[in-house]
Write a protein that holds these residues in place. Structure first.
Motif: not given
Length: 285
Positions: A133, A141, A143-144, A150
């Motif tokens: 986190d 982020d 994860g988005e 990435r």
């Protein structure tokens, strides 16, 4: 054996040397930089004709390990460059597999046990495979994002950030780009048949003149980065210690960003832990 890549690598290493670097007189003015091919051949104890064929990609046979040792010594190669030479010449164990993108469960668990350290795992092609986190709050982020977005090398050279603005506000982007190119060159030597590797390098070569310039230098060994500075939209300037731990069995790296206890950067990381990635607008200056 990758004849063309081997030849280009030999030529790039020869051209960076001066006669005095290897104990030879410089003699009359030279029309081209670096050692002459015949000088390398003398130092390596091989025939000039054979060395010329190697450098021009015309050698009919694979050079022996002994010949490569002689050439490496003549060109003053580092250990990493010498290893790369053997891979290109086909005298190192071949690896035709694709690079791994699955992260060991124990590493995933470790990331979650590091509340004061931003941690993430990189693949051999600089794709962020896993993160905690705090890493998401510090950088983005992840994860988005799709796996394609990435990829830190792609973002560094072709990123969607504003022109001239480095991704994540880092101030050592030039150094990171150089390190990324050196690492990707080694990755290509290890995974020459992996489409994910060849397509990424092809995309970067097509889309970034800076990548092409760095790639054509044929540098191999990266100097480790010990600190990194971010200019974060929510908490401002953060300077962190950067440690990269090799996960050798999967050809991945665990990257850890931390700050000395009680320092302003440690306090900023603690605040990011509270805020979380969802509360941060990464598009703000």
């Amino acid at each position: 054996m990758d004849k063309q890549e081997l030849g280009a690598f030999l030529r790039s290493r020869r051209e960076r040397l001066r006669p005095e670097d290897v104990g030879m007189p410089s003699g009359p003015r030279r029309r081209t930089p670096g050692l002459r091919r015949e000088e390398v051949a003398v130092l390596a104890h091989i025939s000039t004709e054979y060395y010329v064929r190697l450098e021009q990609g015309r050698a009919a046979s694979r050079p022996s390990a002994e010949v490569l040792v002689g050439i490496a010594g003549a060109l003053l190669l580092t250990d990493a460059e010498s290893d790369h030479l053997h891979v290109l010449a086909g005298t190192a164990p071949s690896n035709t597999r694709r690079h791994r993108r699955d992260v060991r469960p124990s590493i995933l668990a470790l990331l979650e046990r590091l509340p004061q350290t931003a941690g993430f795992v990189l693949s051999a092609t600089f794709e962020v495979l896993a993160w905690n986190d705090l890493a998401a709050a510090l950088m983005e982020d992840f994860g988005e994002l799709t796996p394609r977005n990435r990829n830190l090398a792609r973002r560094a050279f072709l990123g969607h950030h504003s022109p001239g603005a480095p991704p994540y506000g880092v101030r050592d982007l030039t150094e990171f780009r150089h390190q990324a190119v050196m690492s990707l060159r080694s990755t290509l030597a290890r995974y020459p048949a992996d489409p994910a590797v060849t397509e990424l390098i092809g995309e970067l070569r097509e889309g970034s003149a800076e990548f092409v310039a760095l790639w054509d230098r044929h540098d191999v060994l990266a100097t480790p980065t010990l600190t990194k500075t971010f200019h974060h939209p929510a908490v401002g300037r953060i300077t962190v210690d950067c440690d990269s731990l090799a996960l050798t069995e999967r050809d991945q790296h665990l990257v850890l960003y931390s700050a000395p206890h009680g320092s302003p950067s440690a306090e900023a990381l603690a605040l990011l832990n509270v805020l979380g990635a969802s509360a941060i607008d990464y598009r703000s200056p």
